[in-house]
Every structure is written in C-alpha cells, then in structure tokens.
Scaffold this motif. Structure first.
Motif, short mmCIF file in Angstrom:
data_model
loop_
_atom_site.label_atom_id
_atom_site.label_comp_id
_atom_site.label_asym_id
_atom_site.label_seq_id
_atom_site.Cartn_x
_atom_site.Cartn_y
_atom_site.Cartn_z
N PHE A 1 0.79 -1.16 -0.07
CA PHE A 1 -0.07 -0.08 0.00
C PHE A 1 0.99 1.34 -0.05
O PHE A 1 1.77 1.42 0.88
CB PHE A 1 -0.89 0.12 1.31
N LEU A 2 0.83 2.07 -0.99
CA LEU A 2 1.50 3.36 -1.07
C LEU A 2 0.73 4.60 -0.14
O LEU A 2 -0.47 4.77 -0.68
CB LEU A 2 1.67 3.93 -2.35
N VAL A 3 1.01 4.90 0.99
CA VAL A 3 0.89 5.92 1.75
C VAL A 3 1.53 7.11 1.87
O VAL A 3 2.69 7.23 1.38
CB VAL A 3 0.61 5.46 3.24
N TYR A 4 1.05 8.12 2.36
CA TYR A 4 1.41 9.64 2.24
C TYR A 4 0.91 10.37 3.29
O TYR A 4 0.00 10.16 3.83
CB TYR A 4 1.57 10.10 1.08
N PRO A 5 1.57 11.34 3.86
CA PRO A 5 1.05 12.06 5.03
C PRO A 5 -0.54 12.70 4.66
O PRO A 5 -0.69 13.12 3.55
CB PRO A 5 2.12 13.42 5.14
N GLY A 6 -1.36 12.35 5.44
CA GLY A 6 -2.78 12.70 5.33
C GLY A 6 -3.53 11.54 4.58
O GLY A 6 -4.61 11.90 4.09
N PHE A 7 -2.94 10.48 4.37
CA PHE A 7 -3.93 9.35 3.89
C PHE A 7 -5.06 9.11 4.75
O PHE A 7 -5.02 9.23 5.80
CB PHE A 7 -3.01 8.21 3.38
N PRO B 1 -3.77 16.69 0.84
CA PRO B 1 -2.64 15.71 0.96
C PRO B 1 -2.54 14.99 -0.34
O PRO B 1 -1.43 14.32 -0.63
CB PRO B 1 -3.18 14.97 2.20
N LEU B 2 -3.68 15.02 -1.23
CA LEU B 2 -3.54 13.99 -2.47
C LEU B 2 -2.83 14.69 -3.39
O LEU B 2 -1.72 14.10 -4.12
CB LEU B 2 -4.96 13.71 -2.88
N LEU B 3 -3.03 15.89 -3.66
CA LEU B 3 -2.10 17.07 -4.38
C LEU B 3 -0.72 16.82 -4.10
O LEU B 3 0.07 16.89 -5.11
CB LEU B 3 -2.85 18.38 -4.49
N ALA B 4 -0.60 16.95 -2.87
CA ALA B 4 0.78 17.05 -2.63
C ALA B 4 1.80 15.48 -2.85
O ALA B 4 2.83 15.41 -3.39
CB ALA B 4 1.11 17.19 -1.03
N ALA B 5 0.92 14.58 -2.64
CA ALA B 5 1.48 13.19 -3.06
C ALA B 5 1.67 13.29 -4.47
O ALA B 5 2.54 12.63 -4.84
CB ALA B 5 0.53 12.18 -2.63
N VAL B 6 0.73 13.41 -5.23
CA VAL B 6 0.89 13.62 -6.71
C VAL B 6 1.95 14.40 -7.44
O VAL B 6 2.45 14.01 -8.21
CB VAL B 6 -0.66 13.89 -7.46
N ALA B 7 2.43 15.12 -6.51
CA ALA B 7 3.44 16.14 -6.96
C ALA B 7 4.79 15.67 -6.57
O ALA B 7 5.88 16.22 -6.82
CB ALA B 7 3.23 17.58 -6.51
N ASP B 8 4.90 14.71 -5.63
CA ASP B 8 6.08 14.19 -5.00
C ASP B 8 6.81 13.47 -6.18
O ASP B 8 6.49 12.73 -6.51
CB ASP B 8 5.67 13.36 -3.92
N PRO B 9 8.09 14.12 -6.20
CA PRO B 9 8.95 13.28 -7.34
C PRO B 9 9.48 12.02 -6.98
O PRO B 9 9.67 11.24 -8.09
CB PRO B 9 10.03 14.42 -7.42
N VAL B 10 9.66 11.67 -5.82
CA VAL B 10 10.03 10.24 -5.44
C VAL B 10 8.97 9.19 -5.88
O VAL B 10 9.07 8.34 -6.45
CB VAL B 10 10.33 10.04 -3.99
N LEU B 11 7.72 9.72 -5.57
CA LEU B 11 6.53 8.71 -5.63
C LEU B 11 6.29 8.66 -7.31
O LEU B 11 6.00 7.64 -7.92
CB LEU B 11 5.20 9.32 -5.16
N SER C 1 -9.93 7.81 -3.73
CA SER C 1 -9.25 8.96 -4.71
C SER C 1 -7.84 8.79 -4.97
O SER C 1 -7.31 9.47 -5.79
CB SER C 1 -9.33 10.33 -4.10
N GLY C 2 -7.19 7.48 -4.58
CA GLY C 2 -5.74 7.04 -4.89
C GLY C 2 -5.64 7.15 -6.47
O GLY C 2 -4.58 7.03 -6.90
N GLY C 3 -6.83 6.76 -6.91
CA GLY C 3 -6.85 6.69 -8.68
C GLY C 3 -6.17 7.98 -9.27
O GLY C 3 -5.67 8.08 -10.34
N PHE C 4 -6.28 9.20 -8.59
CA PHE C 4 -5.73 10.45 -9.18
C PHE C 4 -4.36 10.39 -9.44
O PHE C 4 -3.84 10.78 -10.46
CB PHE C 4 -6.13 11.49 -8.20
N MET C 5 -3.60 9.67 -8.48
CA MET C 5 -2.17 9.52 -8.68
C MET C 5 -1.68 8.69 -9.95
O MET C 5 -0.94 9.06 -10.67
CB MET C 5 -1.50 9.00 -7.42
#
Length: 323
Positions: free
Chosen positions: A6-12, A85-95, A114-118
């Motif tokens: 499971f890929l998670v990020y702050p605010g998931f 938090p989703l927008l921040a994760a989508v912009a994360d270069p590592v992810l 909404s993880g589908g957005f990524m």
C-alpha cells in the motif's frame, strides 16, 4: 508469498489501508484453520519511509518506496486522501518516479478511493475504466478525459487494474481479490469473521435505495422503507404502501417523493432490481429470482432488468455467478 504493498503519504485515509489489509491477513488466518500455508504479506511504503501520519492522526510505519526490489510486490495499491494531501502526493517526485515501475512489474495494481488520481496523473489509467469515490467521479473525469469513470460501481476490474470507490469498498475489492486468488469459500469466511453484512459485488451501486433515502435526513418513511426491503415479494403498489403508512394515496405519493427524491414506483423497482442482481450473481434461476423480488413472472423481471441495465438477466447471471 503474495506481497501486497500500500502506497501511503501524509494525510492518507487510514481505512483505505487498514480495511483491505485486515482482509488479506484474515485470509491467512482462514487458510491456517484449514491447514494451508499463509499466502499474503502486507507492506506499507512511502516516499521516505519511516512514520507516516494518516488523516485521523494515527501513524503507521513504512518502508521507503525506493527500496522495494524489482518484482517484490505482486499487488500494488495507492491509498486515497482528501484534496490537499492527495495533491501533495501526486506532485512528490519520488513517488512519481517509483510508481510506474512498481505497477508495471506487479501482477495487478490499482487504488482505493481517490488514490486513482495519482495513477491517472502518471498516465496509468488512460483508456481504462475505473471506480473512485462518488465525490471524486466528476473531478477525475474532467481532469483526465482519457479515463472512463464508472460513477456507480463499488469497484472495477480492468485487466491488471483494480480500482475501488472508496473507504469501505476497498474491503469489497480485497475480498474479490481473495476469491480470485484462492476461492470464494475463503473470501466468505473472511467476510463472516469481519461481520460484514454481505460480500458486495463490484457492479453494485455506491448508494442503495435505503441509503439514498437516509442521506436525506430523518425520513418519515424510514420504517416503511425498511419493510419494503424485507418484503420485496409483497404487493408494493401505491394503494398498499399508502395504507400501510396510514395516508391517502395522493398525500403518500407527494410526501414520499419529497422524502426520497423518487416516486414510490421508481423506488420499489430500484430496490427489486438491486436485489435481483445480488440473487442472480449467486446463480439462482430467473424464475426463483423473479418470485423473491416481486417481479413475477420471469418475463416481467427480464423486461425491467434489461430496460434498467441494458443486459438480459440470464446473461448477467452467466457473467457474474460465482464471482
């Protein structure tokens, strides 16, 4: 072992992960009770690894996504979140750098809520049919026109891609994965242990008729609606329902529309057809289903079913029975 990451990020959203994870570990428990070895191993990954806090304030321990070896993960799922938090994760270069490779090498990949957005932002959903939370359907379709968004399904399977509508539907999707990987009996045992009301198939609408009525607030017909759901084979015409509600037919019809947003006839037909889909997916005969849901004879069920869903009930049963 079949590793589920499971890929998670702050605010998931915590339930997007904990619900499906409980299903996979529950399958291991059920297998052990039958003397069979465990199959699933669950791992949480994030951009930097370490502790990641969810939207509820509960934190989880994760591995750095960059440390996941090629082919190590068989199922790769992205958790959802609220907009920021989703927008921040989508912009994360590592992810953004790691996710395409992980999904390409996995046996299946997808998202919860909404993880589908990524996945969409990386072009991984182009030309695919997907599910997402009802509140995200329109924004996802607008932002990514190459993606076909199904606004009704609880979850959608498109080849290796699995996507769910959100939150608790991740549990339904995980149960479907177990049924496909192992068998329906194990999935049923897991659902029973989790005290689920039912294993919901992917084609089931995100909103049942009862829930739609409840969302509107304190419906004066809450008790009547519950009775309708439990007595679909009874006469459910306006005169019968009005009498049960203690109202004149005209007053009942007007108040019911205000309370539910649907005419009594439309509400009853929707409830009957939703129940028919569930029964057909169990492989029951058209005659039996028609009798149980109050759409007898079977020709009446066939006409209503095909008019509403665009497919004959017999074909629907053949496509979904045993899934």
């Amino acid at each position: 072992m079949h590793r589920v990451a499971f890929l998670v990020y702050p605010g998931f959203e915590l339930l997007d992960v904990s619900g499906p994870a409980a299903v996979f570990t529950g399958a291991n428990r059920a297998l052990g009770q039958h003397g069979r070895p465990a199959v699933y191993a669950v791992v949480l990954v994030s951009a930097a690894g370490g502790t990641v806090e969810s939207s509820s304030g509960i934190a989880v321990e994760t591995r750095p996504v960059t440390e996941v070896r090629s082919g190590e993960v068989q199922t790769m799922l992205v958790a959802g979140a609220e907009r920021e938090p989703l927008l921040a994760a989508v912009a994360d270069p590592v992810l953004r750098a790691a996710l395409p490779g992980l999904t390409a090498r996995a046996e299946r990949f997808g998202s919860v809520c909404s993880g589908g957005f990524m996945l969409a932002a990386l072009g991984l959903l182009d030309g695919r049919r997907v599910a997402t939370h009802w509140d995200s359907c329109a924004p996802l379709a607008k932002a990514f026109p190459a993606v076909t968004v199904d606004p009704d399904a609880l979850y959608v399977v498109d080849g290796r891609l699995w996507t769910s509508a959100g939150v608790t539907t991740g549990i339904d999707m995980a149960l479907a994965m177990i049924a496909r990987d192992l068998d329906a009996a194990i999935a049923g045992e897991v659902a029973k242990r989790l005290i689920l009301y039912a294993r919901r198939p992917g084609y089931q609408s995100q909103f049942s008729p009862v829930l739609q009525a409840q969302v509107r607030g304190e419906s004066p017909f809450a008790e009547l609606i519950g009775w309708i759901e439990a007595n679909l084979d009874a006469p459910l015409d306006v005169p019968s329902l009005a009498s049960r509600a203690g109202l004149s037919e005209r007053t009942f019809h007007r108040r019911f529309v205000v309370a539910t947003g649907q005419t009594p006839a439309r509400f009853v037909e929707t409830a009957r057809l939703d129940a028919a889909r569930m029964l057909l997916s169990r492989g029951l005969s058209l005659k039996s289903v028609a009798a149980q849901v109050g759409l007898f004879p079977a020709t009446r069920l066939s006409d209503a079913f095909e008019r509403r869903f665009g497919v004959a009930p017999r074909l629907f049963r053949d496509m979904h029975a045993g899934m």
